[in-house]
Design an enzyme around this catalytic site. Structure first.
Site, PDB file in Angstrom:
ATOM      1  N   HIS A 142      -9.249   1.047  -1.592  1.00  0.00           N
ATOM      2  CA  HIS A 142      -9.458   1.171  -0.149  1.00  0.00           C
ATOM      3  C   HIS A 142     -10.870   1.400  -0.026  1.00  0.00           C
ATOM      4  O   HIS A 142     -11.856   1.818  -0.566  1.00  0.00           O
ATOM      5  CB  HIS A 142      -9.166   3.038  -0.481  1.00  0.00           C
ATOM      6  CG  HIS A 142      -7.575   3.225  -0.647  1.00  0.00           C
ATOM      7  ND1 HIS A 142      -6.640   2.752  -1.358  1.00  0.00           N
ATOM      8  CD2 HIS A 142      -6.666   4.097   0.001  1.00  0.00           C
ATOM      9  CE1 HIS A 142      -5.678   3.269  -1.607  1.00  0.00           C
ATOM     10  NE2 HIS A 142      -5.289   3.968  -0.355  1.00  0.00           N
TER      11      HIS A 142
ATOM     12  N   ASP B  27       1.687   3.934   2.922  1.00  0.00           N
ATOM     13  CA  ASP B  27       0.650   4.922   2.260  1.00  0.00           C
ATOM     14  C   ASP B  27       1.465   5.993   1.430  1.00  0.00           C
ATOM     15  O   ASP B  27       1.417   5.852   0.265  1.00  0.00           O
ATOM     16  CB  ASP B  27      -0.244   5.434   3.234  1.00  0.00           C
ATOM     17  CG  ASP B  27      -1.800   5.620   2.663  1.00  0.00           C
ATOM     18  OD1 ASP B  27      -2.149   5.358   1.448  1.00  0.00           O
ATOM     19  OD2 ASP B  27      -2.610   6.084   3.520  1.00  0.00           O
TER      20      ASP B  27
ATOM     21  N   HIS C 103       0.841  -1.372   0.050  1.00  0.00           N
ATOM     22  CA  HIS C 103      -0.050   0.006  -0.095  1.00  0.00           C
ATOM     23  C   HIS C 103       0.901   1.182  -0.103  1.00  0.00           C
ATOM     24  O   HIS C 103       1.175   1.739   1.109  1.00  0.00           O
ATOM     25  CB  HIS C 103      -0.780   0.093   1.266  1.00  0.00           C
ATOM     26  CG  HIS C 103      -1.987   1.069   1.265  1.00  0.00           C
ATOM     27  ND1 HIS C 103      -3.204   0.960   1.703  1.00  0.00           N
ATOM     28  CD2 HIS C 103      -2.055   2.359   0.658  1.00  0.00           C
ATOM     29  CE1 HIS C 103      -3.734   2.277   1.765  1.00  0.00           C
ATOM     30  NE2 HIS C 103      -3.162   2.918   1.009  1.00  0.00           N
TER      31      HIS C 103
ATOM     32  N   GLU D  29     -11.325   3.567   5.440  1.00  0.00           N
ATOM     33  CA  GLU D  29     -10.335   4.165   6.035  1.00  0.00           C
ATOM     34  C   GLU D  29     -11.339   5.354   6.923  1.00  0.00           C
ATOM     35  O   GLU D  29     -10.787   5.654   7.944  1.00  0.00           O
ATOM     36  CB  GLU D  29      -9.448   4.952   5.079  1.00  0.00           C
ATOM     37  CG  GLU D  29      -8.301   5.919   5.464  1.00  0.00           C
ATOM     38  CD  GLU D  29      -7.682   6.658   4.464  1.00  0.00           C
ATOM     39  OE1 GLU D  29      -8.250   6.581   3.132  1.00  0.00           O
ATOM     40  OE2 GLU D  29      -6.462   7.164   4.591  1.00  0.00           O
TER      41      GLU D  29
END
Ligand code: HPA
Ligand code: ZN
Length: 330
Positions: free
Chosen positions: A189, A270, A9, A192
């Site tokens: 995603h 990320d 990721h 989150e």
């Protein structure tokens, strides 16, 4: 020597360090609205996902040529190698570049040039995952998939990122079906900032094989049970969660509870240039702040290879796993 690991990721645009941003701005005659790298770093205080995305998209203005994308990826791969990364599955956001008049071929071929030599230069094997911006239309995502067709040999899969709330996965059903028909792997995603129902939708409607973040699954015990039963990997990003305020402080990150629940957790960076650390930095801080012992850190590294898209090369996966097993902690 850091623990060998895969990074699953990682947004390549989120590896744009202030120094490189200014160097590329100078090379391309782009003026950034910050006096210097220090002033830019001052802007790295985020309230939530959107406040980060505003800066993330703004700084992309410096990425214009194939060479820029090569330099960006090269810089990441060198840092990743130093952090123990053996394999990286790298996201990129073509729509953010197409919208600025940068062609798909410029982005993909530029990145590919760095990726092609990554194994010999850095000892890191790589794959590319093309993300769609979920706050853009489904039609735009479909056009983007079509624009990528000449370059599909370079792309392993598709993902879904950008502002989550209000943009549920189901919006992208058709483009995920089309991508699946092209043989592309699917991730998204979900959970989150968005609710647990987005995770369920990503699995059921988009057919994703991995969930990026997935943090909010914890609010739905039945969903947790399903993720455990189906062994769906989650690509967690602890430093990102703190910087974007998905969790208040690192010491309260639910990673240990998620591992105890039997979820297949991985740790990733990320957007490391923005969130204060690359992937080994994330492993170190969770080790310290959450008290994860070497056995748990090794489990996270094993999970990263188990969750990676290496089905075409199981020999390589086995080699990476053997490296994790043979690793001795300092
Ligand atoms: N979430 C959603 N979109 C993103 C992110 C993220 O953490 N980073 C880059 N695009
Ligand atoms: Zn992300």
């Amino acid at each position: 020597m850091p623990l060998p690991k895969a990074e699953l990721h990682l947004h390549i645009e989120g590896t744009l360090e202030p120094e490189l941003a200014f160097a590329l701005a100078a090379r391309n005659g782009v003026t950034l609205p910050y006096a210097d790298t220090e002033a830019l770093r001052e802007a790295y205080r985020f309230e939530d996902l959107q406040s980060f995305l505003n800066l993330y998209y703004e700084l992309m203005a410096v990425l214009r040529t194939e060479q820029d994308f090569t330099d960006l990826a090269d810089a990441y791969l060198a840092r990743a190698a130093a952090q123990g990364v053996r394999h990286a599955e790298i996201f990129f956001d073509p729509q953010a570049h197409l919208a600025r008049g940068v062609a798909m071929g410029t982005v993909i071929e530029g990145l590919a040039r760095a990726l092609e030599r990554s194994e010999s230069a850095h000892g890191v094997s790589t794959q590319l995952i093309m993300c769609f911006l979920r706050d853009e239309s489904a039609e735009s995502a479909m056009e983007t998939l079509h624009a990528a067709k000449p370059h599909l040999g370079r792309i392993t899969g598709i993902g879904l990122d950008s502002a989550e709330v209000g943009h549920p996965p189901a919006k992208f059903r058709e483009v995920y079906e089309a991508a699946a028909a092209l043989g592309l792997r699917r991730v998204a995603h979900a959970g989150e900032e968005g609710p647990p129902s987005y995770i369920t939708e990503a699995l059921d409607v988009l057919g994703v094989e991995r969930v990026d973040h997935g943090l909010r699954c914890l609010e739905d015990p039945a969903l947790v049970e399903r993720l455990v039963r189906e062994r769906v990997p989650l690509t967690l990003c602890p430093l990102s969660n703190v910087r974007l305020r998905a969790v208040d402080v690192l010491a309260e990150h639910p990673l240990p509870a998620m591992m105890d629940a039997g979820l297949l957790c991985t740790v990733n960076s990320d957007d490391p240039a923005y969130f204060g650390g690359y992937v080994e930095d994330n492993y170190l801080v969770v080790g310290q702040a959450l008290g994860l012992d070497p056995g748990r850190l090794r489990e996270l590294a094993r999970n990263s290879f188990l969750a990676s898209f290496l089905e075409h090369d199981e020999e390589r996966r086995a080699r990476y796993l053997a490296e994790v097993d043979a690793y001795t902690f300092a």
